[in-house]
Design a protein around this motif. Structure first.
Motif, PDB file in Angstrom:
ATOM      1  N   VAL A 105       0.893  -1.122  -0.089  1.00 23.33           N
ATOM      2  CA  VAL A 105      -0.166   0.011  -0.041  1.00 23.33           C
ATOM      3  C   VAL A 105       0.754   1.229  -0.097  1.00 23.33           C
ATOM      4  N   VAL A 106       1.974   1.418   0.860  1.00 22.91           N
ATOM      5  CA  VAL A 106       2.718   2.417   0.837  1.00 22.91           C
ATOM      6  C   VAL A 106       3.456   2.578  -0.226  1.00 22.91           C
ATOM      7  N   ILE A 107       4.176   1.486  -0.828  1.00 25.44           N
ATOM      8  CA  ILE A 107       4.863   1.524  -2.037  1.00 25.44           C
ATOM      9  C   ILE A 107       3.881   2.461  -3.207  1.00 25.44           C
ATOM     10  N   HIS A 189       6.747  11.543 -16.298  1.00 28.37           N
ATOM     11  CA  HIS A 189       5.625  11.451 -15.268  1.00 28.37           C
ATOM     12  C   HIS A 189       4.851  10.261 -15.832  1.00 28.37           C
ATOM     13  N   PHE A 190       4.644  10.222 -17.125  1.00 31.94           N
ATOM     14  CA  PHE A 190       3.974   9.039 -17.611  1.00 31.94           C
ATOM     15  C   PHE A 190       4.771   7.607 -17.349  1.00 31.94           C
ATOM     16  N   GLY A 191       5.843   7.780 -17.215  1.00 32.79           N
ATOM     17  CA  GLY A 191       6.727   6.506 -16.859  1.00 32.79           C
ATOM     18  C   GLY A 191       6.320   6.311 -15.468  1.00 32.79           C
ATOM     19  N   PHE A 192       6.430   7.248 -14.723  1.00 31.66           N
ATOM     20  CA  PHE A 192       6.283   6.972 -13.240  1.00 31.66           C
ATOM     21  C   PHE A 192       4.948   6.487 -13.117  1.00 31.66           C
ATOM     22  N   GLY A 193       3.693   7.150 -13.937  1.00 36.39           N
ATOM     23  CA  GLY A 193       2.367   6.549 -13.681  1.00 36.39           C
ATOM     24  C   GLY A 193       2.251   5.025 -14.048  1.00 36.39           C
ATOM     25  N   LEU A 194       3.180   4.484 -14.995  1.00 38.09           N
ATOM     26  CA  LEU A 194       3.021   3.047 -15.416  1.00 38.09           C
ATOM     27  C   LEU A 194       3.567   2.336 -14.353  1.00 38.09           C
ATOM     28  N   ALA A 195       4.483   2.708 -13.424  1.00 33.37           N
ATOM     29  CA  ALA A 195       5.246   2.104 -12.271  1.00 33.37           C
ATOM     30  C   ALA A 195       4.270   1.990 -11.227  1.00 33.37           C
ATOM     31  N   ALA A 196       3.442   3.249 -11.248  1.00 34.34           N
ATOM     32  CA  ALA A 196       2.124   2.999 -10.148  1.00 34.34           C
ATOM     33  C   ALA A 196       1.129   2.073 -10.541  1.00 34.34           C
ATOM     34  N   ILE A 197       0.817   1.795 -11.960  1.00 33.89           N
ATOM     35  CA  ILE A 197      -0.210   0.926 -12.155  1.00 33.89           C
ATOM     36  C   ILE A 197       0.444  -0.480 -12.031  1.00 33.89           C
ATOM     37  N   GLY A 198       1.809  -0.704 -12.336  1.00 34.37           N
ATOM     38  CA  GLY A 198       2.302  -1.908 -11.891  1.00 34.37           C
ATOM     39  C   GLY A 198       2.144  -2.296 -10.331  1.00 34.37           C
ATOM     40  N   MET A 199       2.513  -1.322  -9.432  1.00 35.21           N
ATOM     41  CA  MET A 199       2.327  -1.597  -8.104  1.00 35.21           C
ATOM     42  C   MET A 199       1.100  -2.073  -7.733  1.00 35.21           C
ATOM     43  N   ILE A 200      -0.180  -1.521  -8.171  1.00 38.03           N
ATOM     44  CA  ILE A 200      -1.337  -1.934  -8.063  1.00 38.03           C
ATOM     45  C   ILE A 200      -1.596  -3.245  -8.451  1.00 38.03           C
ATOM     46  N   ALA A 201      -1.322  -3.517  -9.560  1.00 43.70           N
ATOM     47  CA  ALA A 201      -1.191  -5.089  -9.996  1.00 43.70           C
ATOM     48  C   ALA A 201      -0.692  -5.831  -8.906  1.00 43.70           C
TER      49      ALA A 201
END
Length: 494
Positions: A105-107, A189-201
């Motif tokens: 959750v924190v990541i 920031h689009f790249g950072f957004g994809l990393a966020a989606i990966g963490m949600i997965a």
């Protein structure tokens, strides 16, 4: 929190039962969770150096190379240094299952901040959250894998951890490929957004699999007495205060972050080794195994320092000496570092199958470490040759990718083997914390890579490559020559 006496040794028999391919049930589930978590981590790591180095007009922060290397090295070191805190919490206060959940959750929150909050404010908040969350998640998810394979043969353990480690490297491949493309086409920031989606997965995958975790993941192995809790809270508050004051006063600066993190990693490791080797809860055989693990710990720390230069010294070299233009298209810079984990992913099934076929005749863990160090030393000798032949001209893109593959494929001989050894040789009273100690090799390696990146900016390239190559090769040969006594000590009492 759920507690249980520290003497518990039972395991979940359903989770330890063999499954397709001979792997214990549950390994694949946690491997996929780890894959998505590593997707987000390395997706960020793949573009972080260039976010710091690139000019403002290109969407970067235009940080000086030495300072950028210091920040990246310190960030990587802090991520793994936090494993010690996560291991301790998962052993004394919170169940490993819950530590993994809240860490995820924190990541996730950290990656979302990086995606939406610009400049240094977003960078600082996002990286701090990722450091804290990864500290909670990484050690404890590895400990759970250790619970699943507990009591099984060294061969099965090595194979299980090799496939678990392969999932890490798959995430390390796919992450930078996707975030690097997004950064190249639309911005950082689009790249950072994809990393966020990966963490949600990763979070979703873990939530789905939580009910199938072994029983030992649901208990606190060595619960902290309630009377000591106020002291622990006080120490935590004091530590945070010291860090904040040091940062605000200018004692902590980008240029010395890697040095500070390296010192902290070494101090933490020394404290753990001293504690375990002198504890009355540790038997003579356990003490012998811990002391034999010390040379492997130091070797692994140096190894990862050489490997993680792809995020520091090699990233600086790429921005200065590699032409990324292919026709009218620019090759995503993050894709170059992807060759390293991709090579590890491709070679892992072959090496794991080789270990299976060899059975008891396979090389000892010490010998495997030696092979990895010698190989990465040879990779840097290759880079030295390429650099010398190129002279002042650009280095061909294909050759730097080949170097990355040579260096990255050596990880299969060190990374998963270190995990396997750590979960096997640890004293009963320090099981989870030995896994955290093993992750300190990554902390040491990451911060060391920052120091090496700063050294890279101060001396000429040939001298630098010679220093790095000789270090890897000589250390590898030293381990090979001492493999028999070290192996005997590591197996003491087992």
């Amino acid at each position: 929190m759920t507690t249980h006496p520290s003497t518990t040794t039972s395991i979940d028999t359903d989770q330890s039962a063999p499954r397709r391919g001979g792997l214990p049930r549950g390994v694949w589930t946690l491997a996929f969770t780890e894959l998505w978590e590593r997707y987000s981590f390395y997706g960020l790591q793949g573009i972080l150096s260039f976010y710091l180095l690139y000019a403002l007009v290109d969407g970067g922060l235009e940080v000086a190379p030495a300072a950028a290397a210091g920040i990246v090295g310190a960030y990587g070191g802090s991520v793994y240094l936090a494993q010690i805190l996560g291991a301790w919490l998962g052993d004394r206060l919170v169940t490993p299952k819950s530590m993994v959940l809240w860490g995820a959750v924190v990541i996730t929150a950290g990656h979302i901040v990086l995606a939406f909050v610009p400049d240094f404010l977003g960078l600082a908040i996002g990286l701090i959250l990722i450091v804290l969350g990864t500290g909670a998640l990484k050690t404890n998810i590895t400990s759970i894998v250790g619970f699943i394979v507990e009591g099984r043969s060294q061969q099965t353990r090595d194979v299980s951890f090799s496939y678990f480690y392969m999932s890490i490297n798959i995430g390390a491949v796919v992450g930078p490929l996707s975030t690097g493309f997004a950064q190249n086409e639309w911005g950082f920031h689009f790249g950072f957004g994809l990393a966020a989606i990966g963490m949600i997965a990763a979070l979703i995958q873990y939530l789905v699999s939580m009910k199938n975790l072994p029983e030992r993941a649901r208990i606190v192995n060595n619960p902290l007495p309630s009377r000591r809790l106020p002291m622990v809270i006080g120490i935590g508050i004091a530590a945070v205060a010291v860090i904040v004051i040091a940062a605000l006063s200018g004692v902590l600066r980008a240029e010395n972050l890697s040095t500070t993190t390296t010192i902290l990693a070494l101090v933490a490791a020394a404290a753990y080794f001293i504690t375990m080797s002198t504890s009355k809860q540790v038997t003579a055989d356990e003490r012998r195994r811990v002391l034999a693990f010390l040379p492997l710990f130091l070797a692994a720390g140096i190894y990862f320092g050489l490997l993680f230069q792809k995020f520091t010294a090699i990233s600086i070299m790429i921005t200065e000496r590699i032409d990324l233009s292919i026709g009218g298209w620019t090759f995503p810079v993050a894709w170059i570092t992807t060759a390293s984990p991709l090579a590890a992913v491709l070679i892992t099934p072959l090496i794991a199958r080789l270990w299976n076929l060899m059975g008891d005749r396979q090389p000892s863990p010490v010998t495997k470490f030696a092979i990895g160090l010698i190989q990465i030393g040879c990779a840097y000798f290759f880079l030295l040759l390429v650099s010398e032949l190129a002279g002042d001209a650009f280095i061909p893109l294909a050759l730097i990718i080949l170097f990355m593959a040579m260096a990255g494929s050596s990880e299969v001989f060190v990374g998963p083997i270190g995990l396997s050894v750590a979960t096997r040789i640890g004293p009963q009273a320090f099981k989870s914390q030995v896994v955290g100690l093993n992750f300190l090799t990554l902390a040491l390696g990451s911060s060391l890579s920052g120091l090496l990146g700063q050294l890279f900016t101060l001396i000429d390239e040939p001298t630098y490559y010679i220093i790095v190559a000789v270090t890897g090769a000589v250390l590898g040969f030293a381990l090979f020559l001492t493999r028999k006594p070290l192996s005997t000590a590591l197996n003491s009492g087992l």
